[in-house]
Design an enzyme around this catalytic site. Structure first.
Site, short mmCIF file in Angstrom:
data_model
loop_
_atom_site.label_atom_id
_atom_site.label_comp_id
_atom_site.label_asym_id
_atom_site.label_seq_id
_atom_site.Cartn_x
_atom_site.Cartn_y
_atom_site.Cartn_z
NE ARG A 1 -3.11 0.19 3.16
CZ ARG A 1 -2.54 0.46 4.34
NH1 ARG A 1 -1.95 1.62 4.53
NH2 ARG A 1 -2.54 -0.43 5.30
CE1 TYR B 1 -17.23 10.40 -15.17
CE2 TYR B 1 -16.45 10.47 -12.92
CZ TYR B 1 -16.97 9.76 -13.99
OH TYR B 1 -17.23 8.43 -13.85
CG ASP C 1 -10.39 15.09 -15.39
OD1 ASP C 1 -9.73 14.45 -16.22
OD2 ASP C 1 -11.42 14.66 -14.84
CE LYS D 1 -13.38 6.66 -17.84
NZ LYS D 1 -13.70 7.97 -17.31
C1 LIG Z 1 -14.08 8.54 -16.10
C2 LIG Z 1 -13.69 9.90 -15.70
C3 LIG Z 1 -13.34 10.18 -14.37
C4 LIG Z 1 -13.43 9.14 -13.27
O1 LIG Z 1 -12.51 8.10 -13.43
P1 LIG Z 1 -12.78 6.59 -12.92
O2 LIG Z 1 -11.54 5.88 -13.35
O3 LIG Z 1 -14.02 6.11 -13.59
O4 LIG Z 1 -12.94 6.66 -11.44
C5 LIG Z 1 -12.94 11.47 -14.07
N1 LIG Z 1 -12.89 12.44 -15.02
C6 LIG Z 1 -13.22 12.20 -16.30
C7 LIG Z 1 -13.14 13.30 -17.30
C8 LIG Z 1 -13.64 10.93 -16.68
O5 LIG Z 1 -14.00 10.70 -17.96
#
Ligand SMILES: *Cc1c(COP(=O)(O)O)cnc(C)c1O
Length: 372
Positions: free
Chosen positions: A47, A99, A171, A196
């Site tokens: 961890r 998001y 982000d 993603k």
């Molecule tokens: C999917 C997404 C998140 C969250 O990520 P997870 O891996 O699903 O927790 C945050 N910001 C954006 C722009 C996203 O597309």
């Protein structure tokens, strides 16, 4: 070094034990230490840190041009750890089109953590500046935003943040470091849902925060990750690392395909609007063109009519798959208002498209028949 080279080589040193070119996956949760818990081999417990996650963090830092990175179990794990590292009484600024689960995080948990929050249209630097307070500790930006593809001027937001003693977090999930490098534009932290594009194959969940400097902010978030525990597993670290190797290559093709689809859809009568920052008609086009190398694989469209017409188009696709998430090799389509559920801020006729690596003619043909 150029990003294509970094993507292949960062965090990819040969295994010191066997010389293996592909990185090993160290699944061990615990590492031999000295009689009084002295660290002998650089690791103690999974961890805190582990060798596979270290490689992923080295690669993410190199790609974003940061000093250090922290990998997490998901994008939301990364986001939550960031906000939990703030002192109680902090104020933060969020985008209107953020998001959906970041909005949930704010509405359900910020009060417990004594975080105050303002939601602003981050397309407007003046609106961001007006929302600053003496206790503002962070501006959270998302550009392009999910799902309305709104663009924030990162350099302007950084100036405002630093003028008020706050950090700017961007982000960067939609753009990825292959297309946009927020830290070079002045942001303090680049955040990713590595689920993603970084993973890139719809088969692994992860998150990451990359820090411009290895400063107190990094130490606080590291502490939050260690205590709260949203670390990236060794196997997931390995899969994301594998995805990163082809990231610049994939982003070029995602971008070229999306541009072709966006241009074709702009001519379609059944569509009211196409939101793609690569189109000159997009309100954020000029800023996007200045801060992005290409415009990425995400777009959204407003189907003429309403909820029913939009859902009908989704029900008719044959090449696109109706599914949430994004950034994989396959094209996905989603009616965002039904996915976001109660409290959704997406227009009722909005469809979000993640343009994959198929041939653009097949994608365009599929959308035309679905909308016909
Ligand atoms: C999917 C997404 C998140 C969250 O990520 P997870 O891996 O699903 O927790 C945050 N910001 C954006 C722009 C996203 O597309």
């Amino acid at each position: 070094m150029k990003i294509e080279t970094l993507a292949v080589h960062a965090g990819a040193g040969a295994d010191p034990v066997t010389g293996s070119i592909a990185p090993p996956i160290h699944l061990s949760t615990t590492f031999e230490h000295g009689p009084a818990t002295e660290e002998i081999h650089g690791y103690i417990y999974v961890r805190d840190k582990n060798p596979t996650q270290d490689r992923l963090e080295a690669a993410m830092s190199a790609l974003e041009g940061g000093e250090s990175a922290l990998a997490f179990s998901s994008g939301m794990g990364a986001t939550a750890a960031f906000f939990q590292s703030l002192v109680p009484g902090s104020h933060v600024i969020l985008p209107e089109d953020v998001y959906v689960h970041v909005r949930d995080l704010a509405s359900k948990y910020f009060a417990n953590w004594q975080i105050e929050c303002s939601t602003v249209d981050t397309q407007s630097p003046a609106a961001i500046a007006a929302a600053m307070r003496p206790n503002t500790k962070a501006i959270w930006g998302e550009t392009p935003s999910n799902p309305q593809m709104k663009i924030m001027d990162i350099a302007e937001a950084a100036k405002i943040a630093h003028g008020g003693g706050a950090a700017l977090v961007v982000d960067n999930t939609f753009a990825t470091p292959a297309l946009q490098r927020p830290l070079e534009l002045g942001a303090d932290v680049a955040m990713h849902s590595t689920t993603k594009y970084c993973g890139g194959h719809s088969d692994v969940q992860g998150g990451c925060l990359v820090f411009r400097q290895r400063a107190p902010l990094y130490e606080k978030v590291l502490d939050a990750r260690t205590i709260l525990g949203a670390v990236c597993s060794p196997f997931n670290s390995w899969l994301i690392l594998r995805g990163l190797r082809t990231l610049p290559c994939r982003m070029e093709k995602h971008s070229a395909n999306a541009m072709a689809v966006a241009k074709a859809l702009s001519q379609v009568k059944a569509i009211e609007r196409v939101f793609y920052p690569g189109l000159t008609s997009h309100p954020g086009h000029e800023i996007a063109a200045a801060q992005m190398k290409q415009f990425g694989g995400m777009m959204s469209i407003l189907v003429r009519g309403g909820w029913e017409e939009a859902v009908r188009a989704v029900s008719r696709v044959k090449v696109f798959r109706a599914a949430t998430s994004l950034g994989g090799v396959e094209s996905l389509i989603e009616h965002r208002a039904s996915a976001e559920g109660k409290g959704s801020t997406s227009p009722k006729n909005l469809l979000r498209l993640s343009i994959g690596l198929e041939h653009p003619d097949d994608l365009i043909g599929d959308l035309l028949q679905a909308l016909g």
